[in-house]
Design a protein around this motif. Structure first.
Motif, PDB file in Angstrom:
ATOM      1  N   SER A 267       2.712 -29.464  12.715  1.00 17.98           N
ATOM      2  CA  SER A 267       2.899 -30.817  13.246  1.00 17.98           C
ATOM      3  C   SER A 267       2.301 -30.930  14.635  1.00 17.98           C
ATOM      4  O   SER A 267       2.292 -29.978  15.415  1.00 17.98           O
ATOM      5  CB  SER A 267       4.393 -31.169  13.291  1.00 17.98           C
ATOM      6  OG  SER A 267       5.077 -30.290  14.169  1.00 17.98           O
TER       7      SER A 267
ATOM      8  N   ALA B 276       7.376 -30.112  17.486  1.00 18.19           N
ATOM      9  CA  ALA B 276       5.919 -30.219  17.315  1.00 18.19           C
ATOM     10  C   ALA B 276       5.288 -28.877  17.679  1.00 18.19           C
ATOM     11  O   ALA B 276       5.784 -28.162  18.559  1.00 18.19           O
ATOM     12  CB  ALA B 276       5.350 -31.324  18.184  1.00 18.19           C
TER      13      ALA B 276
ATOM     14  N   ASP C 248       1.276 -32.958  10.088  1.00 18.64           N
ATOM     15  CA  ASP C 248       2.142 -34.097  10.356  1.00 18.64           C
ATOM     16  C   ASP C 248       1.895 -34.539  11.793  1.00 18.64           C
ATOM     17  O   ASP C 248       2.029 -33.731  12.720  1.00 18.64           O
ATOM     18  CB  ASP C 248       3.605 -33.690  10.162  1.00 18.64           C
ATOM     19  CG  ASP C 248       4.566 -34.834  10.411  1.00 18.64           C
ATOM     20  OD1 ASP C 248       4.181 -35.987  10.146  1.00 18.64           O
ATOM     21  OD2 ASP C 248       5.683 -34.584  10.890  1.00 18.64           O
TER      22      ASP C 248
END
Length: 270
Positions: free
Chosen positions: A167, A212, A194
């Motif tokens: 991500s 993240a 993502d």
């Protein structure tokens, strides 16, 4: 000085911001560079400067909304506070809640302490070199219960995350062509990723906590935008480095504009 004392200053500034946030008129002005300035920026700045000077009047303060000294007047600073009283003014004006109070302590060009408070989310991120990084949700409520023992109530960063799709987090208001190219390069290497958009220094916090994996920034930022988040990332084991040299961001440069950078969580080496 105690870390808890800096937290108190950030929470007080956040309360001042929320007073303006809840009003009908945000009193938006334009600065010389056409970036927005609100009453909340100014009130938060005043609160932070007053609070930090009361804690240690000997440490100079460099704030986005304060007087910017010439390099010759600040180049020999060993320690100084680097402050963004309201990071994400555009998000504040949009009333989406994604703005923060940023306070960092810089020692010889490196951030050694960082406090980031998101007033609407009531979420606090804190880091100190040698202590680590922490996240405290419902910060105002929990601080009343635990007082100075915030680390006992807070979550140590990075958080334990299950294996998941790679991500990335990107700026909500400043997504550049170069950033898109970098994200496409990551996709070519690892497959689909993502991508989450977020405002202000919350992007660095998402990497610090492990939500993240990476935050590429190929667009302009100033030193006060990143310093507190930089401390939170590095104290959580991550890195904030320039994309080509691999060197970390440095602070109190002659030009306060940051170079481009990439933020990576602990263990992410792409």
């Amino acid at each position: 000085m105690k870390l808890e004392e800096i937290i108190s200053v950030a929470l007080e500034a956040g309360a001042k911001i929320l007073e303006v946030y809840g009003s009908k008129d945000l009193k938006v002005q334009s600065k010389k560079d056409d970036s927005p300035l609100t009453l909340a920026d100014q009130q938060s700045h005043g609160t932070i400067v007053k609070g930090l000077k009361a804690l240690n009047p000997g440490i100079p303060i460099l704030s986005e909304e304060g007087k910017h000294l010439e390099y010759g007047d600040r180049k020999d600073w060993t320690y100084f506070w680097l402050v963004d009283p309201l990071d994400g003014t555009k998000e504040f004006i949009k009333r989406n809640g994604e703005f923060t109070v940023n306070i960092a302590l810089i020692h010889q060009g490196h951030p050694v302490l960082g406090v980031i408070y998101a007033p609407v989310l009531d979420t606090l991120y804190v880091a100190k070199k040698g202590l680590g990084s922490f996240k405290l949700e419902k910060a105002t409520q929990k601080r009343k219960k635990v007082g100075d023992g915030f680390t006992k109530a807070a979550m140590k960063l990075p958080l334990n995350k299950k294996e998941k799709q790679i991500s990335a987090v990107a700026s909500r208001s400043h997504l550049s062509k170069e950033t898109e190219e970098y994200l496409n390069m990551v996709k070519e290497k690892v497959g689909e990723i993502d991508i989450t958009s977020a405002g202000s220094s919350l992007k660095l916090c998402l990497v610090a906590e492990g939500t993240a994996d990476v935050y590429p920034r190929f667009a302009p930022t100033m030193e006060w935008d990143t310093a507190a988040g930089h401390a939170i990332v590095t104290c959580a084991g991550g890195t904030v480095t320039q994309p080509y040299s691999g060197e970390p961001l440095m602070y109190n440069k002659q030009n306060l504009l940051n170079p481009w950078f990439i933020v990576r969580r602990d263990g992410f080496n792409l």
